[in-house]
Design a protein around this motif. Sequence first.
Motif, PDB file in Angstrom:
ATOM      1  N   ALA A   1       0.830  -1.204   0.000  1.00  0.00           N
ATOM      2  CA  ALA A   1       0.000   0.000   0.000  1.00  0.00           C
ATOM      3  C   ALA A   1       0.864   1.252   0.000  1.00  0.00           C
ATOM      4  N   ALA A   2       1.978   1.205   0.708  1.00  0.00           N
ATOM      5  CA  ALA A   2       2.873   2.366   0.765  1.00  0.00           C
ATOM      6  C   ALA A   2       3.466   2.660  -0.614  1.00  0.00           C
ATOM      7  N   ASP A   3       3.855   1.601  -1.334  1.00  0.00           N
ATOM      8  CA  ASP A   3       4.398   1.787  -2.677  1.00  0.00           C
ATOM      9  C   ASP A   3       3.361   2.412  -3.610  1.00  0.00           C
ATOM     10  N   ILE A   4       2.147   1.900  -3.529  1.00  0.00           N
ATOM     11  CA  ILE A   4       1.073   2.397  -4.394  1.00  0.00           C
ATOM     12  C   ILE A   4       0.756   3.851  -4.070  1.00  0.00           C
ATOM     13  N   ALA A   5       0.665   4.155  -2.787  1.00  0.00           N
ATOM     14  CA  ALA A   5       0.348   5.519  -2.369  1.00  0.00           C
ATOM     15  C   ALA A   5       1.417   6.496  -2.846  1.00  0.00           C
ATOM     16  N   LYS A   6       2.674   6.113  -2.697  1.00  0.00           N
ATOM     17  CA  LYS A   6       3.769   6.981  -3.118  1.00  0.00           C
ATOM     18  C   LYS A   6       3.712   7.230  -4.613  1.00  0.00           C
TER      19      LYS A   6
ATOM     20  N   PHE B   1      -7.200   3.129   1.221  1.00  0.00           N
ATOM     21  CA  PHE B   1      -8.148   2.285   1.947  1.00  0.00           C
ATOM     22  C   PHE B   1      -9.498   2.957   2.180  1.00  0.00           C
ATOM     23  N   GLU B   2      -9.587   4.241   1.879  1.00  0.00           N
ATOM     24  CA  GLU B   2     -10.898   4.887   1.862  1.00  0.00           C
ATOM     25  C   GLU B   2     -11.687   4.471   0.630  1.00  0.00           C
ATOM     26  N   ARG B   3     -10.986   4.062  -0.412  1.00  0.00           N
ATOM     27  CA  ARG B   3     -11.639   3.702  -1.673  1.00  0.00           C
ATOM     28  C   ARG B   3     -11.628   2.199  -1.944  1.00  0.00           C
ATOM     29  N   PHE B   4     -10.689   1.498  -1.356  1.00  0.00           N
ATOM     30  CA  PHE B   4     -10.603   0.043  -1.502  1.00  0.00           C
ATOM     31  C   PHE B   4     -10.432  -0.561  -0.107  1.00  0.00           C
ATOM     32  N   PRO B   5     -11.330  -1.436   0.313  1.00  0.00           N
ATOM     33  CA  PRO B   5     -11.246  -1.972   1.669  1.00  0.00           C
ATOM     34  C   PRO B   5      -9.971  -2.752   1.954  1.00  0.00           C
ATOM     35  N   ASP B   6      -9.372  -3.328   0.907  1.00  0.00           N
ATOM     36  CA  ASP B   6      -8.118  -4.068   1.077  1.00  0.00           C
ATOM     37  C   ASP B   6      -7.423  -4.158  -0.272  1.00  0.00           C
ATOM     38  N   LEU B   7      -6.206  -4.681  -0.273  1.00  0.00           N
ATOM     39  CA  LEU B   7      -5.434  -4.753  -1.514  1.00  0.00           C
ATOM     40  C   LEU B   7      -5.961  -5.816  -2.473  1.00  0.00           C
ATOM     41  N   HIS B   8      -6.666  -6.814  -1.940  1.00  0.00           N
ATOM     42  CA  HIS B   8      -7.298  -7.792  -2.826  1.00  0.00           C
ATOM     43  C   HIS B   8      -8.346  -7.107  -3.702  1.00  0.00           C
ATOM     44  N   THR B   9      -9.149  -6.226  -3.098  1.00  0.00           N
ATOM     45  CA  THR B   9     -10.176  -5.499  -3.847  1.00  0.00           C
ATOM     46  C   THR B   9      -9.533  -4.611  -4.898  1.00  0.00           C
ATOM     47  N   LEU B  10      -8.431  -3.971  -4.535  1.00  0.00           N
ATOM     48  CA  LEU B  10      -7.712  -3.140  -5.490  1.00  0.00           C
ATOM     49  C   LEU B  10      -7.176  -3.990  -6.644  1.00  0.00           C
TER      50      LEU B  10
END
Length: 219
Positions: free
Chosen positions: A52-57, A67-76
């Motif tokens: 998540a940190a890599d994606i956010a950066k 995580f406000e838009r995707f409940p978890d990384l599986h959903t993303l």
Amino acid sequence: MSWIDPSARDPSSPKNIRVDGRRLRSERTKQLIIEAYLAIIRENRQTPVPTAADIAKRAGYSVRSIFERFPDLHTLRVAAADYALAHAAALAPARDIDGDRATRIRSYVETRAGTCERGISLWRALLFNVDENDDLKIRIKVARNRTIERMELMYRPELTALDAAERRKTLIALEAITDIESWARLRDMYGLSFADGCAAWIAAIDRILPPTPEGAPLS
């Protein structure tokens, strides 16, 4: 009579414009997060699932925004798969459907190889721990079915000459040969160029397809 907010009837009211603006910004943020996820996967083949940190950066947002838009990384990951599948379909329309045998085979192979070239990293990310995610299994099945449907369209003259059982066997063999992992082996393991990889696929498909019926263009 109950009171109804007049703005509910008027989409041009300031209240509704603000709501629509927030919704559009949120959707745009989701798209940028998905694009950041896909970009990381394409660039880092050794990292099938970014953090998540890599994606956010990469996206320029906070981890909280993800995580406000995707409940978890599986959903993303599932959302990214849907986005990529739609994008791949838009970039690879069927061409030369009514061409002769050689033209149809070449056209299919070049289109399919281009899709595989762009999508191998995402495909490996989809397969990573796929048994833990039924949604991803569905997407993988959809992708394979689309490949089969495209071959049914491109090779209709040859396939219609077969009975149902033989047609199914032939399609399974052709799908396996032109699987995205097959393309990765040609390119990475055997070191073939894009053109040489296409040539290998063209030769294999031409051998597996039954003869073109009389009346259909041969070459």
